[in-house]
Design an enzyme around this catalytic site. Structure first.
Site, PDB file in Angstrom:
ATOM      1  N   ARG B  14     -10.380  14.351   2.878  1.00  0.00           N
ATOM      2  CA  ARG B  14      -9.506  13.984   1.676  1.00  0.00           C
ATOM      3  C   ARG B  14     -10.209  13.186   0.724  1.00  0.00           C
ATOM      4  O   ARG B  14     -10.151  13.133  -0.558  1.00  0.00           O
ATOM      5  CB  ARG B  14      -8.156  13.538   2.149  1.00  0.00           C
ATOM      6  N   ASP B 122       9.814  13.792  -3.745  1.00  0.00           N
ATOM      7  CA  ASP B 122       8.418  13.691  -3.157  1.00  0.00           C
ATOM      8  C   ASP B 122       7.772  12.492  -3.633  1.00  0.00           C
ATOM      9  O   ASP B 122       7.892  12.117  -4.755  1.00  0.00           O
ATOM     10  CB  ASP B 122       7.658  14.879  -3.188  1.00  0.00           C
TER      11      ASP B 122
END
Lengths: 129, 258
Positions: B14, B122
């Site tokens: 990532r 979220d």
């Protein structure tokens, strides 16, 4: 089911989930369904398209169901006679009486089962005022 | 969030993605860039670390429990027309909140008698945009019958389907970090919260803060559903355990009367 084919119903409710619930019930029974979010929008749609029935929630912003049916009936328009079913969460006699005196054909207390809705829709589609 | 040694590959991948995306050839260069807080990179960095893989009707025994037990219990003290608030957090790309909407339409016969509000939240703003758009691939829909897909989605072609406009309108989306009380509190109180498979990524302290925030966001007597491998009892003593035939859920106790 075939007897409902081609019959057009206008669902008028401000809750998107309720519109979906009624729409799926009616479409499964062969009806064609349009939607409006309040009484004002419903009047506009009725003036532009032909419907066999309007199913109208009593409690909506901008124009509630009682005002909608009273306005509809008071005009001398070709659509003024379209049958109207009023739906409400109030089981008491007050709303039912208000709906009747405003000119609604029938009054349904929520929750309305999907089968019940389709049954009443078939009965009132194209019914005389 | 806590990443153990086994997650090293995931973390490296990532970070490398973000270094490439920001044209920083070295980690120290990227780290300086991140610290400078230029171009929302902190937000992008967070987005890169949140896991987004789910599908419709995941853990449907909990949805079954929602319609047969939890909502029946909640409406016992309500009147028709009253609001019922359901929170899906984290909601990722919307599969869970839309699943709740579809499940209720299909399985709860009182869906029109209450003012049902479904909120999806979220921390990742990218997934929230996708959720609001409501476009899904075959994999997300694998658990839904063709009848359900036909009823609630329209096909866009290329194995993509978009959820019907009415259903998109029936869910509201918001950005929330579960360990920031100033972000959770404005969401208000809910009857039922679905908070599945996120607390496992937190360390003990963050998990405790999140649990306290979630408690705050529940009405007295409201329920919280976790992922089936998670247990609130190990995180916080605030909740009661409720065992239903379909699922174990946790409840904020009713307020004690003096």
């Amino acid at each position: 089911m075939t007897q409902n084919a081609g019959k057009r119903i206008l669902i008028v409710d401000d809750a998107a989930l309720v519109r979906t619930y009624y729409r799926t019930a009616l479409e499964q029974s062969g009806f064609l369904v349009e939607e409006a979010l309040n009484g004002l929008e419903a009047l506009e749609k009725l003036l532009m398209q032909t419907f066999d029935l309007a199913i109208v929630d009593i409690n909506m912003p901008h124009m509630d169901g009682i005002t909608f049916v009273r306005t509809l009936r008071s005009k001398e328009l070709p659509v003024s006679g379209v049958p109207v079913l009023i739906t409400s969460t109030e089981a008491g006699p007050q709303d039912a009486a208000a709906a009747r005196s405003a000119g609604a054909n029938f009054y349904l207390v929520k929750p309305v089962r999907q089968e019940t809705l389709a049954e009443y829709a078939a009965i009132f589609c194209g019914a005389p005022r | 969030m806590v990443f153990t040694e086994t997650k090293r590959y995931y973390v490296e991948r990532r970070i490398t993605e973000r270094m490439v995306a920001t044209s920083n050839p070295s980690f120290s260069g990227y780290f300086a860039y991140l610290r400078s807080e230029l171009r929302d990179e902190v937000e992008q960095f967070i987005n890169a670390f949140t896991v987004n893989e789910t599908y419709f009707y995941r853990e449907d025994h909990q949805l079954d429990c929602l319609s047969t037990d939890l909502l029946q219990e909640r409406v016992a003290t309500k009147r028709p027309g009253d609001p019922i608030r359901i929170w899906s957090v984290p909601c990722s790309t919307g599969e869970e909140p839309y699943s709740i909407a579809i499940w209720l339409l299909e399985n709860w016969k009182e869906v029109d008698a209450y003012d049902i509000e479904i909120v999806g939240s979220d921390i990742d703003t990218r997934v929230l945009e996708a959720a609001a758009e409501g476009i899904f691939g075959k994999r997300a829909l694998m658990r839904l019958s063709p009848e359900l897909v036909g009823r609630y989605f329209h096909e866009l072609g290329d194995d993509r389907w978009q959820i019907l406009d009415d259903l998109r309108q029936s869910v509201r989306f918001s950005r929330v970090n579960l360990i920031e009380t100033r972000e959770t509190r404005p969401q208000g109180r809910f009857d039922v919260i679905f908070c599945r498979n996120v607390l496992i990524y937190f360390d003990d302290e963050s998990r405790r803060v999140a649990a306290e925030n979630l408690y705050d966001n529940l009405m007295p007597g409201g329920f919280i559903c976790l992922g089936h491998t998670e247990s609130m009892s190990r995180i916080s003593p605030l909740f009661e355990v409720c065992r239903y035939s379909g699922a174990i859920v946790y409840r904020r106790p009713q307020e004690l009367r003096a």
